[in-house]
Scaffold this motif. Structure first.
Motif, PDB file in Angstrom:
ATOM      1  N   ASP A  57      57.238  11.368  35.357  1.00 38.00           N
ATOM      2  CA  ASP A  57      57.125  12.898  36.617  1.00 38.00           C
ATOM      3  C   ASP A  57      56.741  12.206  37.728  1.00 38.00           C
ATOM      4  OD1 ASP A  57      58.503  14.753  35.615  1.00 38.00           O
ATOM      5  OD2 ASP A  57      56.833  16.507  34.395  1.00 38.00           O
ATOM      6  N   GLU A 111      70.511  14.049  42.686  1.00 38.19           N
ATOM      7  CA  GLU A 111      69.804  14.258  41.377  1.00 38.19           C
ATOM      8  C   GLU A 111      68.571  14.225  42.148  1.00 38.19           C
ATOM      9  OE1 GLU A 111      70.040  13.073  38.419  1.00 38.19           O
ATOM     10  OE2 GLU A 111      71.996  12.430  38.431  1.00 38.19           O
ATOM     11  N   TYR A 113      68.534  17.206  44.103  1.00 32.50           N
ATOM     12  CA  TYR A 113      68.178  18.637  43.877  1.00 32.50           C
ATOM     13  C   TYR A 113      68.355  19.140  42.532  1.00 32.50           C
ATOM     14  CZ  TYR A 113      69.741  18.034  49.155  1.00 32.50           C
ATOM     15  OH  TYR A 113      69.959  17.696  50.362  1.00 32.50           O
ATOM     16  N   THR A 114      68.840  18.337  41.838  1.00 35.25           N
ATOM     17  CA  THR A 114      69.294  18.833  41.073  1.00 35.25           C
ATOM     18  C   THR A 114      67.414  18.673  40.385  1.00 35.25           C
ATOM     19  OG1 THR A 114      70.916  18.117  40.318  1.00 35.25           O
ATOM     20  CG2 THR A 114      69.360  18.198  38.257  1.00 35.25           C
ATOM     21  N   LEU A 115      66.566  17.994  40.261  1.00 36.17           N
ATOM     22  CA  LEU A 115      64.808  18.545  40.022  1.00 36.17           C
ATOM     23  C   LEU A 115      64.666  19.428  40.586  1.00 36.17           C
ATOM     24  CD1 LEU A 115      63.830  14.534  39.330  1.00 36.17           C
ATOM     25  CD2 LEU A 115      63.890  16.552  37.636  1.00 36.17           C
ATOM     26  N   ALA A 117      65.627  22.399  40.893  1.00 35.32           N
ATOM     27  CA  ALA A 117      66.056  23.784  41.357  1.00 35.32           C
ATOM     28  C   ALA A 117      65.339  23.710  40.404  1.00 35.32           C
ATOM     29  CB  ALA A 117      68.076  23.529  41.220  1.00 35.32           C
ATOM     30  N   ARG A 118      65.132  22.638  39.432  1.00 37.69           N
ATOM     31  CA  ARG A 118      64.501  23.177  37.663  1.00 37.69           C
ATOM     32  C   ARG A 118      62.422  23.105  37.526  1.00 37.69           C
ATOM     33  NH1 ARG A 118      68.881  20.216  36.689  1.00 37.69           N
ATOM     34  NH2 ARG A 118      70.055  21.693  35.148  1.00 37.69           N
ATOM     35  N   GLU A 119      62.033  22.057  38.843  1.00 33.98           N
ATOM     36  CA  GLU A 119      60.834  21.655  38.883  1.00 33.98           C
ATOM     37  C   GLU A 119      60.356  22.015  40.383  1.00 33.98           C
ATOM     38  OE1 GLU A 119      59.391  20.725  36.074  1.00 33.98           O
ATOM     39  OE2 GLU A 119      61.023  20.810  35.015  1.00 33.98           O
ATOM     40  N   ARG A 123      60.751  20.704  44.368  1.00 31.30           N
ATOM     41  CA  ARG A 123      61.466  21.757  45.166  1.00 31.30           C
ATOM     42  C   ARG A 123      60.228  21.472  46.398  1.00 31.30           C
ATOM     43  NH1 ARG A 123      60.905  26.566  41.980  1.00 31.30           N
ATOM     44  NH2 ARG A 123      62.554  25.119  41.199  1.00 31.30           N
TER      45      ARG A 123
END
Length: 186
Positions: A57, A111, A113-115, A117-119, A123
């Motif tokens: 991370d 990639e 944006y996908t992260l 959306a969850r983290e 964000r």
């Protein structure tokens, strides 16, 4: 007393790891990015990964932070060089065509944006990136117009990624210029 081998110094190692991480994300996605793959791509011992980064991370935050800063710097540079609204419109068209148009940048953006959306940590990174983009646009356009232009740019990145195989092929700059002009009309 045993001979001591000189300690190997590699002052660019951390940066090389971060750059390699972005390359691995492009090739394998975030889900396929591992310490082993990044170490191999950076040509560093696997142990260097945990020496320089507490975990994946932290490495991904550093890598995506560097990516976002690089894109934002170019965005600010081009819009900062615009003398008036017409130059700013042309700068937006150029940014979408040149900077946001490479397959590498499109894949990294998605990639991230996908992260995001969850983290929450990712964000925060995308929120700061978008705020920088809007501030650069606000040099030439009111805040509402800047927000709409930013959304157009982001939306076009999605379309460009999904419309064309491998991010290649022609792109209609005239259509983009028309869209920018429509949004920025007084």
């Amino acid at each position: 007393m045993p001979d001591r081998r000189p300690r190997r110094t590699d002052p660019g190692r951390r940066d090389r790891i971060v750059d390699a991480c972005l390359d691995v994300v492009v090739a394998h996605g975030v889900a396929g990015t591992s310490h082993r793959r990044v170490a191999e791509a950076a040509d560093v011992p696997l142990g260097s990964m945990t020496y320089h980064f507490a975990g994946m991370d932290e490495l991904l935050r550093e890598a995506f932070g560097r990516f976002a800063r690089t894109v934002s710097d170019e965005f600010e540079r081009r819009l900062g060089a615009a003398a008036d609204a017409d130059d700013a419109r042309a700068a937006v068209v150029g940014l979408v065509s040149d900077v946001a148009g490479t397959r590498r940048d499109l894949v990294l953006t998605h990639e991230l944006y996908t992260l995001a959306a969850r983290e929450p940590a990712f964000r925060d990174l995308t929120t700061a990136w978008m705020a920088r983009s809007r501030r650069a646009l606000e040099r030439h356009f009111d805040p509402a117009t800047a927000r709409m232009l930013d959304a157009l740019i982001e939306g076009l990145a999605v379309h460009r990624t999904l419309d064309r195989p491998e991010g290649q092929g022609p792109y209609d700059a005239a259509l983009l210029a028309d869209a920018v002009a429509r949004i920025t009309r007084a």
